[in-house]
Write an enzyme that holds these catalytic residues in place. Sequence first.
Site, short mmCIF file in Angstrom:
data_model
loop_
_atom_site.label_atom_id
_atom_site.label_comp_id
_atom_site.label_asym_id
_atom_site.label_seq_id
_atom_site.Cartn_x
_atom_site.Cartn_y
_atom_site.Cartn_z
N LYS A 30 -17.30 7.12 -43.71
CA LYS A 30 -16.70 6.20 -42.72
C LYS A 30 -16.75 6.83 -41.33
CE LYS A 30 -11.85 5.97 -41.83
NZ LYS A 30 -11.62 6.19 -40.46
N ASN A 31 -16.29 8.09 -41.22
CA ASN A 31 -16.13 8.65 -39.88
C ASN A 31 -17.44 9.04 -39.22
OD1 ASN A 31 -13.45 8.12 -40.01
ND2 ASN A 31 -12.87 10.17 -40.69
N CYS A 126 -4.73 5.25 -37.49
CA CYS A 126 -3.59 5.56 -38.35
C CYS A 126 -2.45 6.20 -37.58
CB CYS A 126 -4.03 6.50 -39.48
SG CYS A 126 -5.26 5.74 -40.56
N ARG A 131 -1.91 11.62 -31.27
CA ARG A 131 -3.36 11.39 -31.19
C ARG A 131 -3.84 11.15 -29.75
NH1 ARG A 131 -5.47 8.13 -36.25
NH2 ARG A 131 -7.09 9.73 -36.16
N ASP A 316 -7.44 14.55 -44.45
CA ASP A 316 -7.55 13.19 -45.01
C ASP A 316 -7.43 13.16 -46.53
OD1 ASP A 316 -10.08 12.23 -42.57
OD2 ASP A 316 -7.91 12.47 -42.42
N ARG A 408 -9.82 -0.48 -44.71
CA ARG A 408 -10.47 0.08 -43.51
C ARG A 408 -11.42 1.21 -43.86
NH1 ARG A 408 -7.10 2.75 -39.64
NH2 ARG A 408 -9.15 3.10 -38.73
C1 EPZ Z 1 -10.80 12.13 -36.75
O1 EPZ Z 1 -9.66 11.76 -36.00
C2 EPZ Z 1 -10.83 11.19 -37.94
N1 EPZ Z 1 -10.96 9.82 -37.49
C3 EPZ Z 1 -9.56 11.36 -38.78
O2 EPZ Z 1 -9.73 10.56 -39.94
C4 EPZ Z 1 -9.44 12.82 -39.21
O3 EPZ Z 1 -8.22 13.00 -39.89
C5 EPZ Z 1 -9.49 13.75 -37.99
O4 EPZ Z 1 -10.69 13.49 -37.22
C6 EPZ Z 1 -9.48 15.22 -38.38
O5 EPZ Z 1 -10.56 15.49 -39.22
C7 EPZ Z 1 -12.18 9.39 -37.09
O6 EPZ Z 1 -13.16 10.11 -37.10
C8 EPZ Z 1 -12.25 7.95 -36.64
P1 EPZ Z 1 -9.06 15.10 -33.93
P2 EPZ Z 1 -9.45 12.33 -34.49
O7 EPZ Z 1 -9.43 14.73 -32.55
O8 EPZ Z 1 -10.75 12.39 -33.81
C9 EPZ Z 1 -5.39 16.72 -31.40
C10 EPZ Z 1 -9.10 9.05 -41.60
O9 EPZ Z 1 -8.17 8.94 -42.42
N2 EPZ Z 1 -6.14 16.21 -30.24
O10 EPZ Z 1 -9.90 16.07 -34.68
O11 EPZ Z 1 -8.35 11.55 -33.88
C11 EPZ Z 1 -4.90 15.60 -32.30
O12 EPZ Z 1 -3.66 15.10 -31.85
C12 EPZ Z 1 -8.80 9.47 -40.17
O13 EPZ Z 1 -10.31 8.80 -41.85
C13 EPZ Z 1 -5.67 16.49 -28.97
O14 EPZ Z 1 -4.65 17.13 -28.79
O15 EPZ Z 1 -8.93 13.80 -34.83
C14 EPZ Z 1 -4.79 16.26 -33.63
O16 EPZ Z 1 -3.55 16.92 -33.72
C15 EPZ Z 1 -7.35 9.85 -39.98
N3 EPZ Z 1 -6.38 16.02 -27.90
C16 EPZ Z 1 -5.93 17.28 -33.61
O17 EPZ Z 1 -6.28 17.46 -32.23
C17 EPZ Z 1 -7.54 15.28 -28.05
O18 EPZ Z 1 -8.15 14.89 -27.04
C18 EPZ Z 1 -7.17 16.88 -34.36
O19 EPZ Z 1 -7.54 15.58 -33.91
C19 EPZ Z 1 -7.99 15.02 -29.36
C20 EPZ Z 1 -7.28 15.50 -30.44
#
Ligand code: EPZ
Length: 455
Positions: A30-31, A126, A131, A316, A408
């Site tokens: 998906k991602n 989610c 985020r 996840d 989703r």
């Molecule tokens: C992606 O989310 C995935 N979603 C998530 O999958 C997955 O859990 C996550 O990566 C971690 O692997 C998609 O790809 C659409 P991050 P993302 O940016 O990009 C912080 C699922 O169930 N952060 O790696 O939002 C953030 O708050 C979903 O398939 C910042 O602080 O994850 C988090 O604590 C859920 N500033 C951490 O980093 C930013 O600009 C990791 O977030 C970006 C992120």
Amino acid sequence: MDLGRDDKLAELIISGDKPLCGEVTIGGRKNSAVAVIPATLLAAGTNTLSNLPAISDICTYNDILRHLGAVTQEPSNGVMRIDTSKATPEKSPPLEMVKAIRASYYLLGALLGRFGYARVGFPGGCNIGQRPIDQHLKGFKTLGAKVHTDHGEVVVEASGSRLQGAHIYLDVASVGATINIMLAAVLAEGTTVIENVAREPHIVDVASCLNSMGAKVVGAGTDTIKIHGVQEMQPTSHAIIPDEIEAATYAIAGAATRGDVTLINVVPKHLDAVTAKLGEAGIRVEENGDWVRIAAAKRPRAVSLKTLPYPGFPTDAMPPMMVLLSLAEGTSMVSEGVFENRFDHVEELQRMGTNVRVEGRTAVIEGVKRLHGTSVKATNLRAGAALVIAGLRAEGETVVSCIEHVDRGYEHFDKKIKALGADITRVQDGGDEEDSSDGPADDGDSGQVVSFSQS
Ligand code: EPZ
């Protein structure tokens, strides 16, 4: 395409305590799919994407691309054709589409990369924490874009005719920021180096798709990515990698129901953190080539884990894993190392008889011998999957509502589970039962006739 996304009040009714046995074919990641689809905006012409999962996030992206002027063919049997020749950033996509998914943030990088401009609403996704997207925006600014927000939308604009390659150090190894900055940088002037990047398998998949379009991305899968900007990119044909989170979910479901499940069409290496933890819990794991077999004849042992960016235990897969540990012998500790609020499935699981205490970002799980069925509500994608797994193991009947969250990210979830021997039925809002027994839903397109310019 039957995605269940219109089943706004759809429920799954499960008669539990039956082991899952048999083979399940894993779909596309998906991602990765929700990043590769917007990546096609970086070139003009017709792209063919395959091994796309039949999930509602793909449908949402299909609607978004059409709104941007691209011509798309409804995904059919995992294949989607996208002609981006007439795409334009002039009309920002409707907020309700953008807020329906998290991955709409990739439109910023793709449109900024190709057109030097993007105006997109803040993403949805989610409810597992704040985020923010500050790292995404930091990357765009470092590449020379002006960034501001206006009425709930993010506006990014290249200062000159092209973005300028730069050296970017991410404060957080963010998956989204890593990919989004890649999308913006591939057509920039000069070289971009991004350090402290995420290393998830689908980041490698997106990079290989970009390179097949003529980009020059090296280092994906390591903690530093280098991008040599090119003048122009070409449309491509790309097959999405298998979804290791879908695979992990079925592996855990097989273990939790003391079944014997073989996952087909996986990359075993991508599952290492999960299969290693299952092995520690006493679950039998076999793997070879493109399959992994999970067999569990007895009660699992308690184990502890901390979720981390890849190659750590994937966040996840944590909600489903907590169901298995809730049934284990002994006390397990689960620490959430990625998001600050990812235990909202615990409350619903407690109603099924689990014994879990949450303290900040750590859950202490006292294993119990049995769960009992009841009515529960999915609050997000992976929490919904966890509740279904709990229902598969619980004594009696479980009704999981708000299944649109699960649709989703899991293709034909009830159909695949039923094919493994479960007693599970999808019910629409009006109580009409949909037979979960036939094979994966017909992905036939809507019969829409779409003419594609030959690329
Ligand atoms: C992606 O989310 C995935 N979603 C998530 O999958 C997955 O859990 C996550 O990566 C971690 O692997 C998609 O790809 C659409 P991050 P993302 O940016 O990009 C912080 C699922 O169930 N952060 O790696 O939002 C953030 O708050 C979903 O398939 C910042 O602080 O994850 C988090 O604590 C859920 N500033 C951490 O980093 C930013 O600009 C990791 O977030 C970006 C992120």
